[in-house]
Design an enzyme around this catalytic site. Structure first.
Site, PDB file in Angstrom:
ATOM      1  CG  ASP A  25      -2.001   1.267   1.487  1.00 49.94           C
ATOM      2  OD1 ASP A  25      -2.733   1.287   0.645  1.00 49.94           O
ATOM      3  OD2 ASP A  25      -1.828   1.900   2.266  1.00 49.94           O
ATOM      4  CD  GLU A  42      16.150 -14.208   3.833  1.00 43.92           C
ATOM      5  OE1 GLU A  42      15.658 -14.713   4.568  1.00 43.92           O
ATOM      6  OE2 GLU A  42      16.630 -12.941   3.930  1.00 43.92           O
TER       7      GLU A  42
END
Length: 551
Positions: A209, A270
């Site tokens: 956002d 990751e």
């Protein structure tokens, strides 16, 4: 190895060309009778979403919040607000979504928190506590006024006085939504740990956002006035809001944001197959910002702007937006949308009359499904729901309440989903809904369109299936064809297959001849449309589209 959500590794580029369905949880399905949708309701309706043929869902905020801004004011990033359920409900929803083949993207609202967040409560307690610098604090001017001229989107100055610290704190939105200080690395670290919390639960991606609002100018310099070809009124805010009268040079879109987005991407990398999409509200600079945020392969996977979220549904406008994006963003990716939870529903923006709404809705998804990029659909648009007309006393949106009646806010696009035409509250809830269910929406309910040939719902399903059948539409190249300005014409190409699309967005018929050298091998009618074609001449009805495979 599968996670607790049932997630297993798949395609790291699943987001490229994906169709994302936005769920506004409080308006989707209520299972408790309190009039507010919840996560169990989302889980209950996942088969419907999967049946549309989309690839992923985007969940608007469901985190713990006092709900001053409908959940975009977070007081705990790592828990579910009780009105939506529990973490166990979230895990169950994730598991069912993955069972159905749906990816799950969640809203990350990290530019600001609620003033009820423990971080802010500690920060405001004095000027020496461990989190004293976690928010944007500034001394007043000698006359007691705010540090500079920055404005809040929701009205008034972007500064709120705090009597305990005897300082102002910055807020881009409500006064109860203080902005975090991203110049403090400890703030970044803490936020990234909340992101890791959801990654460990198996979420597939994040919608960031207000992604360009994270950093502010350290020197707190005044914003200059907006000028022509700059952040003019209406680009960042409706023209009744003075926010649009400034060029927001210093209160957002700072260069330091690049470094944080690289940290964010490194964390995502990751984990296998995760993705990010950023919301960029940056006026005339939006495309430049998107290019910076998505280029290089080390920041966001894709962004969306507000270019197609305005009132203009013309060939000229759409071609300009797409062309401008591809010229500015050479190695990034875009997510196109016509509607979301912040703007007037697009059938109300685009349709000239009530009678043409279904035709406009069908044509709009046909346009969206053929553009190069990923696409985002907003719940209810597949039913051709128009914007709801609400009385002032029914409003819940602080933005609309502040600027009523000149601007009615965002509640008109947030009314409950309509599932059953004749049921109480159209099947959304057994209790009184948090926003009224418009009577005109009942006739458009899911059960009223289910199995009906030619319905907008059927058209959405058929069009999304058409998109998946043709590889060029997912991630193929795109090239516009030269025609008169009232026609939107382009090709999509991949792996030796080239498709041509010609859209007539006018309210009258048009006859179009394909350019020299464009040879049709096979006409492939798009769902719901069948214009006449003879020897290179296309006879298009009003709001019509032609599709063919080229030789």
């Amino acid at each position: 190895m599968a996670s607790r959500s049932g997630r297993t590794p798949s395609n790291p580029d699943w987001w490229r060309g994906a169709v994302v369905y936005q769920v506004y949880p409080r308006s989707f399905q209520d299972t408790t009778g309190d009039g507010i949708g919840d996560l169990r309701g989302v889980t209950e309706r996942l088969p419907y979403i999967a049946g549309l043929g989309v690839d992923a869902i985007w969940l608007s905020p469901f985190f713990t919040s006092p709900m001053a801004d409908m959940g975009y004011d977070v007081s705990d990033y790592c828990d579910v607000d009780p009105m939506f359920g529990t973490l166990a409900d979230f895990d169950a929803m994730m598991k069912e979504a993955h069972r159905l083949g749906l990816k799950v993207i969640i809203d990350q609202v990290i530019s600001h928190t609620s003033d009820q967040h423990p971080w802010f409560k500690e920060s405001r307690s004095d000027r020496t506590n461990p989190r004293a610098d976690w928010y944007v604090w500034a001394d007043p001017k000698p006359d007691g006024t705010a540090p500079n001229n920055w404005l809040a989107i929701f009205g008034g100055p972007a500064w709120e006085w705090d009597g305990v610290r005897k300082q102002y704190y910055m807020h881009n939105f409500l006064g109860s939504q203080p902005d975090l200080n991203f110049h403090n690395k400890a703030v970044q670290d803490a936020l990234l740990e909340t992101v890791r919390f959801w990654l460990d639960r198996g979420v597939d991606g994040f919608r960031l956002d207000t992604v360009n609002y994270y950093f502010h100018d350290r020197e707190l310099r005044d914003n200059p006035p907006a000028v022509r070809d700059d952040d003019g009124p209406g680009l960042d805010a409706p023209d009744v809001n003075p926010y649009g009268m400034q060029h927001h040079l210093y209160d957002k879109t700072q260069p330091e944001n690049i470094g944080f987005l690289q940290r964010f991407r490194a964390l995502l990398d990751e984990y296998p197959d995760r993705a990010s999409v950023g919301e960029v509200g940056d006026g005339a600079r939006s495309l430049k910002t998107v290019a910076a945020y998505t280029g290089g392969g080390d920041k966001l996977n894709m962004c969306y702007t507000f270019d197609l979220l305005g009132p203009d549904f013309t060939a000229t406008h759409i071609r300009h937006c797409v062309t401008a994006f591809h010229e500015a963003v050479t190695d990034g990716w875009v997510c196109w949308a016509f509607s979301n939870h912040d703007v007037v529903r697009h059938v109300s923006r685009f349709a000239a009359t009530q009678e043409e709404r279904s035709r406009v809705a069908s044509l709009a998804i046909s346009v969206l499904a053929t553009l190069r990029g990923s696409i985002c659909l907003y719940q209810g648009e597949e039913l051709a729901l128009p914007e709801a007309e609400l009385a002032f006393e029914d409003l819940r949106d602080p933005y609309g309440i502040r600027f009523w009646p000149a601007f009615k806010g965002r509640d008109g696009c947030r009314t409950p989903m309509v599932w059953e035409k004749k049921a109480a509250n159209a099947g959304f809830s057994k209790g009184k809904p948090w926003l009224p269910v418009p009577e005109e929406h009942r006739a458009l309910a899911v059960d009223a369109q289910e199995g009906v040939e030619g319905s907008v719902l059927a058209h959405y399903r058929e069009t999304l299936a058409f998109r998946k059948r043709h590889a060029p539409l997912v991630d193929g190249g795109m090239r516009f064809l030269d025609t008169n300005e009232d026609i939107l014409a382009f090709t999509r190409e991949k792996d030796g297959e080239t498709l041509v699309f010609v859209f007539n967005l006018r309210r009258g018929p048009q006859s179009v001849r394909l350019p020299e050298g464009v040879k049709v091998a096979q006409v492939i009618p798009m769902p719901g449309f069948a214009p006449a074609f003879d020897k290179g001449e296309i006879a298009l009805d009003a709001l019509d589209v032609f599709c063919a495979r080229l030789a």
